[in-house]
Design an enzyme around this catalytic site. Structure first.
Site, short mmCIF file in Angstrom:
data_model
loop_
_atom_site.label_atom_id
_atom_site.label_comp_id
_atom_site.label_asym_id
_atom_site.label_seq_id
_atom_site.Cartn_x
_atom_site.Cartn_y
_atom_site.Cartn_z
N TYR A 79 -2.77 -0.64 10.14
CA TYR A 79 -2.68 -1.06 8.74
C TYR A 79 -1.34 -0.66 8.13
O TYR A 79 -0.67 -1.48 7.49
CB TYR A 79 -3.83 -0.42 7.97
CG TYR A 79 -3.83 -0.69 6.48
CD1 TYR A 79 -4.20 -1.93 5.99
CD2 TYR A 79 -3.48 0.31 5.57
CE1 TYR A 79 -4.21 -2.18 4.63
CE2 TYR A 79 -3.50 0.07 4.21
CZ TYR A 79 -3.85 -1.18 3.74
OH TYR A 79 -3.87 -1.41 2.39
N SER A 81 0.85 -1.19 0.00
CA SER A 81 0.00 0.00 0.00
C SER A 81 0.88 1.24 0.00
O SER A 81 2.04 1.20 0.46
CB SER A 81 -0.91 0.01 1.23
OG SER A 81 -1.54 1.26 1.40
#
Length: 392
Positions: free
Chosen positions: A235, A222
């Protein structure tokens, strides 16, 4: 305007035109997705090279440097030289829905033998894959946090193949989005277990098959894995671990001929956000887990802002997964894949802002990410601010 008509300027213009035309032709031929940002960067680079060469270097030396710079830029434009897909076998994790589901369909259309792993082999996502895709595609039960299912999946694939060309680590969770202090420790553990430990475990088990094929290890990380984004402590930490793991594995596996790539998408609309109902359920659990003094310091008004983040994240994310699919395919099938890919809007700009600009510039930008929380402070900070203002 006599300087415009001078011979050196005309030579610079001629070289610029030749470079721009050649670069455009090569980009179109190889289906390079430049977009507005790519065109702007090309023009800006051309302008900088021409200015430096013309004004800071004299005569033929400046023109020579400019020509060499143009040639270097031209060579750096990627060539779309792909390997045949028909003889390749690839394992993809997290194919129940979202990106993994779309990637399994896309690779199947290209002729790849796809092993689509799912959390629920009897679920709707698995059924859709069986119904839509070719008979080549095999649906495999695989929870990336379950050691027994990982071993069983490897045994099943081994029974059909001598070597595995690719593994795509796609399975991932985001958990809840909130200030790092507020997130339950269970969210941190879940993100690390699925996003990092699961990927590392699967890599370890399947590497003998990858090494035999001298294949590809591709991880969907990501943009948050290398750029801090407010509210994503759990995350982002797990994706940062995955990104660094890929960087080290690239070095470790180089001698075996296995190529490693990490994909760092920006905001895309996948099932990683979960449903609105699931978000609401997590929100209540999140509020119930807070200590009374923490809840008092932050206040209900501040905590309520997290409930609307699901709608905001979905609304600002792109529903077109094509850029990610194309980059994963390039990582799997290109003769010379890149190590890092950054598909999506602002996927280059935001990390650049964090790395190369003063930190206060990025901090100001980061505060604008979630609109409904820009001007809301925790209760204790609002009280302190009110007290300070009244005293002044």
């Amino acid at each position: 305007m006599d300087w415009v008509q001078s011979e050196p300027v005309l030579l610079y213009l001629a070289v610029s035109a030749a470079f721009a035309g050649s670069a455009l032709h090569k980009s179109i031929k190889n289906k390079v997705k430049a977009g507005r940002s790519g065109v702007c960067w090309l023009l800006l680079s051309l302008l900088i090279m021409a200015t430096f060469s013309f004004f800071l270097l004299s005569g033929g030396a400046g023109l020579s440097v400019f020509i060499v710079s143009c040639i270097t830029c031209y060579i750096s434009i990627p060539v779309n030289d792909l390997l045949p897909a028909e003889d390749k076998a690839v394992l993809i994790t997290g194919c129940d829905s979202g990106l993994g589901h779309a990637l399994a369909k896309h690779l199947d259309e290209l002729g790849v033998l796809v092993f689509a792993s799912v959390l629920d082999k009897e679920g709707q996502g698995a059924e859709d894959l069986r119904r839509i895709c070719s008979s080549r595609l095999a649906v495999i039960q695989l929870d990336v946090t379950n050691s027994e299912e990982i071993k069983a999946a490897c045994s099943e694939i081994k029974s059909r193949l001598q070597g595995l060309w690719g593994v795509v680590h796609n399975a991932g969770v985001m958990g809840y989005v909130a200030d790092g202090e507020l997130l339950p420790i269970t969210v941190y553990k879940q993100c690390m277990d699925v996003n990092f430990i699961g990927a590392a475990h699967i890599t370890k088990v399947f590497l003998p098959l990858l090494r035999k094929a001298k294949g590809r290890l591709v991880s969907i990380s990501s943009m948050a894995g290398h750029t801090p984004i407010p509210g994503l402590a759990a995350y982002a930490a797990s994706k940062a671990a995955l990104t660094m793991y890929c960087a080290v594995m690239r070095q470790d596996l180089f001698k075996w001929g296995v190529k490693v790539a990490a994909i760092h998408p920006s905001g895309f609309r996948t099932n990683i956000f979960g449903s609105r109902e699931n978000w609401s359920s997590q929100s209540q659990s999140f509020l119930d887990s807070l200590m009374p003094d923490v809840k008092e310091d932050y206040g209900e008004e501040y905590l309520e802002t997290f409930k609307d983040l699901h709608r905001e994240m979905v609304a600002t994310s792109s529903s077109d997964l094509t850029p990610v699919l194309e980059d994963v395919c390039h990582a799997l099938l290109a003769r010379k894949p890149h190590f890092s890919y950054a598909p999506g809007r602002f996927a280059h700009f935001i990390p650049c802002l964090f790395r190369y600009f003063p930190l206060w510039v990025y901090d100001h930008f980061a505060r604008q990410i979630f609109k409904n929380r820009r001007n809301i402070l925790p209760r204790s900070l609002r009280r302190s601010q009110t007290t300070t203002n009244s005293r002044s």
